[in-house]
Scaffold this motif. Structure first.
Motif, PDB file in Angstrom:
ATOM      1  N   MET A   1       0.842  -1.192   0.000  1.00  0.00           N
ATOM      2  CA  MET A   1       0.000   0.000   0.000  1.00  0.00           C
ATOM      3  C   MET A   1       0.883   1.249   0.000  1.00  0.00           C
ATOM      4  SD  MET A   1      -2.986   1.097   2.706  1.00  0.00           S
ATOM      5  CE  MET A   1      -3.738  -0.530   2.625  1.00  0.00           C
ATOM      6  N   HIS A   2       0.562   2.233  -0.807  1.00  0.00           N
ATOM      7  CA  HIS A   2       1.347   3.460  -0.883  1.00  0.00           C
ATOM      8  C   HIS A   2       1.190   4.286   0.399  1.00  0.00           C
ATOM      9  CE1 HIS A   2       2.511   2.799  -4.981  1.00  0.00           C
ATOM     10  NE2 HIS A   2       1.258   2.739  -5.410  1.00  0.00           N
ATOM     11  N   ASN A   3       2.245   5.040   0.737  1.00  0.00           N
ATOM     12  CA  ASN A   3       2.226   5.858   1.951  1.00  0.00           C
ATOM     13  C   ASN A   3       1.061   6.832   1.978  1.00  0.00           C
ATOM     14  OD1 ASN A   3       4.542   4.529   2.588  1.00  0.00           O
ATOM     15  ND2 ASN A   3       5.893   6.320   2.530  1.00  0.00           N
ATOM     16  N   LYS A   4       0.735   7.420   0.818  1.00  0.00           N
ATOM     17  CA  LYS A   4      -0.356   8.392   0.754  1.00  0.00           C
ATOM     18  C   LYS A   4      -1.673   7.756   1.177  1.00  0.00           C
ATOM     19  CE  LYS A   4      -2.457  11.827  -2.320  1.00  0.00           C
ATOM     20  NZ  LYS A   4      -2.443  12.413  -3.687  1.00  0.00           N
ATOM     21  N   GLN A   5      -1.899   6.527   0.754  1.00  0.00           N
ATOM     22  CA  GLN A   5      -3.139   5.847   1.129  1.00  0.00           C
ATOM     23  C   GLN A   5      -3.144   5.483   2.610  1.00  0.00           C
ATOM     24  OE1 GLN A   5      -5.962   5.292  -0.889  1.00  0.00           O
ATOM     25  NE2 GLN A   5      -6.749   4.968   1.190  1.00  0.00           N
ATOM     26  N   ILE A   6      -1.972   5.100   3.131  1.00  0.00           N
ATOM     27  CA  ILE A   6      -1.883   4.781   4.560  1.00  0.00           C
ATOM     28  C   ILE A   6      -2.192   6.016   5.399  1.00  0.00           C
ATOM     29  CG2 ILE A   6      -0.301   4.103   6.414  1.00  0.00           C
ATOM     30  CD1 ILE A   6       1.119   2.308   4.409  1.00  0.00           C
ATOM     31  N   ILE A   7      -1.679   7.163   4.978  1.00  0.00           N
ATOM     32  CA  ILE A   7      -1.967   8.408   5.702  1.00  0.00           C
ATOM     33  C   ILE A   7      -3.464   8.700   5.685  1.00  0.00           C
ATOM     34  CG2 ILE A   7      -1.654  10.924   5.705  1.00  0.00           C
ATOM     35  CD1 ILE A   7       0.744   9.361   6.761  1.00  0.00           C
ATOM     36  N   GLN A   8      -4.109   8.542   4.539  1.00  0.00           N
ATOM     37  CA  GLN A   8      -5.553   8.796   4.459  1.00  0.00           C
ATOM     38  C   GLN A   8      -6.327   7.813   5.328  1.00  0.00           C
ATOM     39  OE1 GLN A   8      -7.185  11.450   2.947  1.00  0.00           O
ATOM     40  NE2 GLN A   8      -8.776  10.585   4.265  1.00  0.00           N
ATOM     41  N   LEU A  48       9.554  11.966   6.934  1.00  0.00           N
ATOM     42  CA  LEU A  48       8.258  12.642   6.958  1.00  0.00           C
ATOM     43  C   LEU A  48       7.111  11.672   7.188  1.00  0.00           C
ATOM     44  CD1 LEU A  48       6.873  15.374   6.714  1.00  0.00           C
ATOM     45  CD2 LEU A  48       6.699  15.007   4.237  1.00  0.00           C
ATOM     46  N   PHE A  49       7.231  10.457   6.683  1.00  0.00           N
ATOM     47  CA  PHE A  49       6.174   9.453   6.857  1.00  0.00           C
ATOM     48  C   PHE A  49       6.003   9.126   8.339  1.00  0.00           C
ATOM     49  CE2 PHE A  49       4.756   4.848   6.207  1.00  0.00           C
ATOM     50  CZ  PHE A  49       3.444   5.196   5.936  1.00  0.00           C
ATOM     51  N   VAL A  50       7.105   8.955   9.049  1.00  0.00           N
ATOM     52  CA  VAL A  50       7.053   8.700  10.492  1.00  0.00           C
ATOM     53  C   VAL A  50       6.445   9.893  11.217  1.00  0.00           C
ATOM     54  CG1 VAL A  50       8.459   8.396  12.577  1.00  0.00           C
ATOM     55  CG2 VAL A  50       8.969   7.059  10.530  1.00  0.00           C
TER      56      VAL A  50
END
Length: 217
Positions: A1-8, A48-50
């Motif tokens: 899963m892409h990081n952007k989707q995990i953030i959403q 930034l993801f963390v």
């Protein structure tokens, strides 16, 4: 899963989990901390993801609303992120940030440190001071049915972690036991700069408060 989707997915999870939370620890608090984290991170060399995940999940189950249990929030965050197939190293870093982000009294020292923790901690502390911080202080004080101010109950500047957590002192005391101390505990230059302005605002508020309390104005 892409990081952007995990953030959403994380945003959706936090919104649903905190939909009935106390006004100073609700989704809007999380959103402000998230935005301030992104602002501070612009000037820092961080993952930034963390930072994003930690900012979103840092108050998923604040111990103040779970009988002081500090294990629930980190556990909820871990279980959620596991389902999102986030790398274990990232999950552990986020969980360590959640465990160490909160203010636990003036005499408490953290044992875990990272640049990402520094960023999210600053963002969280910024939301505890200034105009928003004042509003949150009295919102929580009302939630706990605390007095606004009692001149006979003086602030305790030597609170241990446990005493800090159990304090029932008037809301004004919280300024001296925590809020006015935060300016000197910021980790980043951006955090320090913003905190300086918000600190001055709180000092002006307190001067006005005492003047009105004593019938001067």
């Amino acid at each position: 899963m892409h990081n952007k989707q995990i953030i959403q997915n994380t945003i959706d999870f936090v919104k649903e989990t905190l939909k009935n939370a106390e006004g100073g620890h609700d989704w809007f608090h999380i959103e402000r901390v998230y935005k301030n984290s992104l602002l501070i991170a612009e000037q820092e060399n961080v993952d930034l993801f963390v930072v994003q995940l930690a900012a979103l999940l840092h108050d998923i189950a604040d111990s103040k609303f779970h009988k002081g249990d500090e294990t629930i929030g980190p556990r909820m965050a871990y279980e959620f992120l596991k389902k999102e197939i986030t790398p274990e190293e990232t999950i552990q870093h986020v969980v360590h940030i959640i465990k160490n982000i909160s203010y636990k009294g003036g005499n408490f020292k953290n044992t875990f440190h990272s640049k990402e923790l520094a960023v999210v901690q600053d963002a969280d502390r910024l939301d505890a001071i200034g105009a928003i911080g004042i509003a949150r202080c009295f919102s929580y004080g009302g939630f706990k049915e605390r007095a606004l101010y009692d001149p006979e109950i003086t602030p305790n500047l030597q609170l241990t972690k446990e005493a800090y957590k159990k304090s029932t002192a008037p809301s004004i005391n919280h300024f001296y036991e925590k809020l006015l101390l935060l300016k000197g505990k910021m980790n980043t230059e951006t955090g320090q700069r913003i905190a300086a302005d918000r600190h001055v605002f709180m000092e002006h508020f307190l001067n006005q408060f005492y003047a009105e309390w004593n019938g001067i104005k």
